[in-house]
Design a protein around this motif. Structure first.
Motif, PDB file in Angstrom:
ATOM      1  N   ARG A   1      -5.856   3.882  -3.081  1.00 37.29           N
ATOM      2  CA  ARG A   1      -5.876   3.745  -4.274  1.00 37.29           C
ATOM      3  C   ARG A   1      -4.602   2.835  -4.935  1.00 37.29           C
ATOM      4  NH1 ARG A   1      -5.904   3.323  -8.865  1.00 37.29           N
ATOM      5  NH2 ARG A   1      -6.045   4.544 -10.134  1.00 37.29           N
ATOM      6  N   TRP A   2      -3.783   3.443  -4.639  1.00 37.48           N
ATOM      7  CA  TRP A   2      -2.032   2.513  -5.249  1.00 37.48           C
ATOM      8  C   TRP A   2      -2.121   1.302  -4.631  1.00 37.48           C
ATOM      9  CZ3 TRP A   2      -2.194   3.978  -9.393  1.00 37.48           C
ATOM     10  CH2 TRP A   2      -3.083   5.612  -9.719  1.00 37.48           C
ATOM     11  N   GLN A   3      -2.473   0.152  -4.499  1.00 36.65           N
ATOM     12  CA  GLN A   3      -1.883  -0.968  -3.938  1.00 36.65           C
ATOM     13  C   GLN A   3      -2.136  -2.775  -4.463  1.00 36.65           C
ATOM     14  OE1 GLN A   3      -5.716  -2.201  -1.138  1.00 36.65           O
ATOM     15  NE2 GLN A   3      -4.041  -3.480  -0.069  1.00 36.65           N
ATOM     16  N   ASP A   4      -1.050  -2.583  -4.940  1.00 38.37           N
ATOM     17  CA  ASP A   4      -1.293  -3.584  -5.419  1.00 38.37           C
ATOM     18  C   ASP A   4       0.533  -4.462  -5.166  1.00 38.37           C
ATOM     19  OD1 ASP A   4      -0.582  -5.669  -7.648  1.00 38.37           O
ATOM     20  OD2 ASP A   4      -1.045  -3.602  -9.718  1.00 38.37           O
ATOM     21  N   ARG A   5       0.730  -5.394  -5.850  1.00 39.44           N
ATOM     22  CA  ARG A   5       2.272  -6.274  -5.574  1.00 39.44           C
ATOM     23  C   ARG A   5       3.194  -5.692  -5.298  1.00 39.44           C
ATOM     24  NH1 ARG A   5       1.944 -13.006  -7.336  1.00 39.44           N
ATOM     25  NH2 ARG A   5      -0.035 -13.138  -7.124  1.00 39.44           N
ATOM     26  N   GLY A   6       3.400  -4.737  -6.244  1.00 38.12           N
ATOM     27  CA  GLY A   6       4.452  -3.746  -6.155  1.00 38.12           C
ATOM     28  C   GLY A   6       4.585  -2.514  -6.272  1.00 38.12           C
TER      29      GLY A   6
ATOM     30  N   LEU B   1       1.177  -0.600   0.330  1.00 38.59           N
ATOM     31  CA  LEU B   1       0.357  -0.534   0.073  1.00 38.59           C
ATOM     32  C   LEU B   1       0.482   1.387  -0.038  1.00 38.59           C
ATOM     33  CD1 LEU B   1      -3.103   1.032   0.241  1.00 38.59           C
ATOM     34  CD2 LEU B   1      -3.053   0.800   2.338  1.00 38.59           C
ATOM     35  N   LEU B   2       0.966   1.860  -0.901  1.00 35.32           N
ATOM     36  CA  LEU B   2       1.134   3.250  -0.759  1.00 35.32           C
ATOM     37  C   LEU B   2       1.452   4.449   0.436  1.00 35.32           C
ATOM     38  CD1 LEU B   2       4.090   4.363  -2.872  1.00 35.32           C
ATOM     39  CD2 LEU B   2       2.098   5.419  -4.033  1.00 35.32           C
ATOM     40  N   ASP B   3       0.044   4.170   0.662  1.00 35.23           N
ATOM     41  CA  ASP B   3      -0.069   5.278   1.412  1.00 35.23           C
ATOM     42  C   ASP B   3      -0.393   4.938   2.995  1.00 35.23           C
ATOM     43  OD1 ASP B   3      -2.395   3.866   0.834  1.00 35.23           O
ATOM     44  OD2 ASP B   3      -3.673   6.275   0.708  1.00 35.23           O
ATOM     45  N   LEU B   4       0.554   3.807   3.098  1.00 33.30           N
ATOM     46  CA  LEU B   4       1.170   2.908   4.863  1.00 33.30           C
ATOM     47  C   LEU B   4       0.538   4.100   5.745  1.00 33.30           C
ATOM     48  CD1 LEU B   4       0.035  -0.059   6.258  1.00 33.30           C
ATOM     49  CD2 LEU B   4       3.027  -0.561   5.823  1.00 33.30           C
TER      50      LEU B   4
END
Length: 231
Positions: A226-231, A212-215
């Motif tokens: 919004r920006w969540q993925d394996r990388g 998660l980019l905004d962890l």
């Protein structure tokens, strides 16, 4: 929130926080750090995290998802970390973290709910993880740094213990550079972060455990998750 960064006048750190919101959403954190365990060169940390909310955002399709792909989910989660480590030489240190993770996820009552077909939805998980890491920290103050470097690299292996559905590894690296400007009363921080996950032995990654980019910090003008993925 309550904290003490010099507990017992021995440099030990302790923090406790609890937040409750509408519809009984809640989150709690407890943290303790001993920089010199029993007077030894080893340091010890433990961190507990409890989460219970009913409107998390998930975007099916990961980083390629559109804004209209947003779905909502409920999540109950307990994560507990125990870390032990020591300095190797100079500002370089190594640590080993063990983690217990208990989670239960399902689609939210808030429309649209996250589909049952999403990996990890409508299921529970009890897992154990292990994470060795290396860290270089030359900052002048870990709480309010004005100069120095912070570099960390880690590898994580997570394995579900109550079933055989989830098994995955993760890699991450972070670099921070603190630069004093304007006579030292302002600080410019440059930060680079890399994170990647992969499945192991036919296992899967539950959607709420994806990177998660905004962890730790929200992204301005962008929905949470919004920006969540394996990388």
């Amino acid at each position: 929130t309550a904290f003490n960064n010099n507990l017992f006048h021995q440099g030990k750190e302790a923090r406790l926080s609890y937040l409750r919101g509408t519809r009984d959403n809640q989150v709690a954190n407890v943290f303790y750090r001993d920089p010199s365990l029993f007077g030894s060169p080893w340091f010890f940390e433990t961190h507990g995290f409890v989460l219970d909310f009913d409107e998390g955002h998930f975007f099916a399709g990961g980083n390629r998802a559109r804004e209209e792909d947003q779905t909502n989910f409920e999540l109950k989660q307990l994560a507990w970390d125990v870390t032990i480590g020591r300095k190797l030489v100079g500002d370089l240190s190594a640590a080993l973290t063990g983690r217990l993770l208990i989670a239960d996820a399902k689609g939210s009552d808030r429309l649209p709910p996250t589909p049952a077909s999403v990996t990890g939805n409508n299921s529970s998980m009890t897992a154990l993880a292990i994470e060795p890491s290396l860290q270089y920290d030359s900052r002048d103050n870990p709480f309010r740094a004005t100069r120095g470097w912070f570099v960390e690299g880690a590898f994580t292996y997570t394995d579900q213990v109550d079933r055989d559905q989830f098994r995955y590894i993760g890699y991450r690296a972070e670099i921070q550079r603190y630069i004093p400007v304007f006579h030292g009363n302002r600080v410019l921080l440059l930060r680079a972060y890399f994170s990647k996950q992969d499945t192991v032995g036919g296992g899967a990654i539950p959607f709420y455990e994806l990177n998660l980019l905004d962890l730790n910090n929200g992204l301005r003008g962008v929905d949470r998750g919004r920006w969540q993925d394996r990388g």
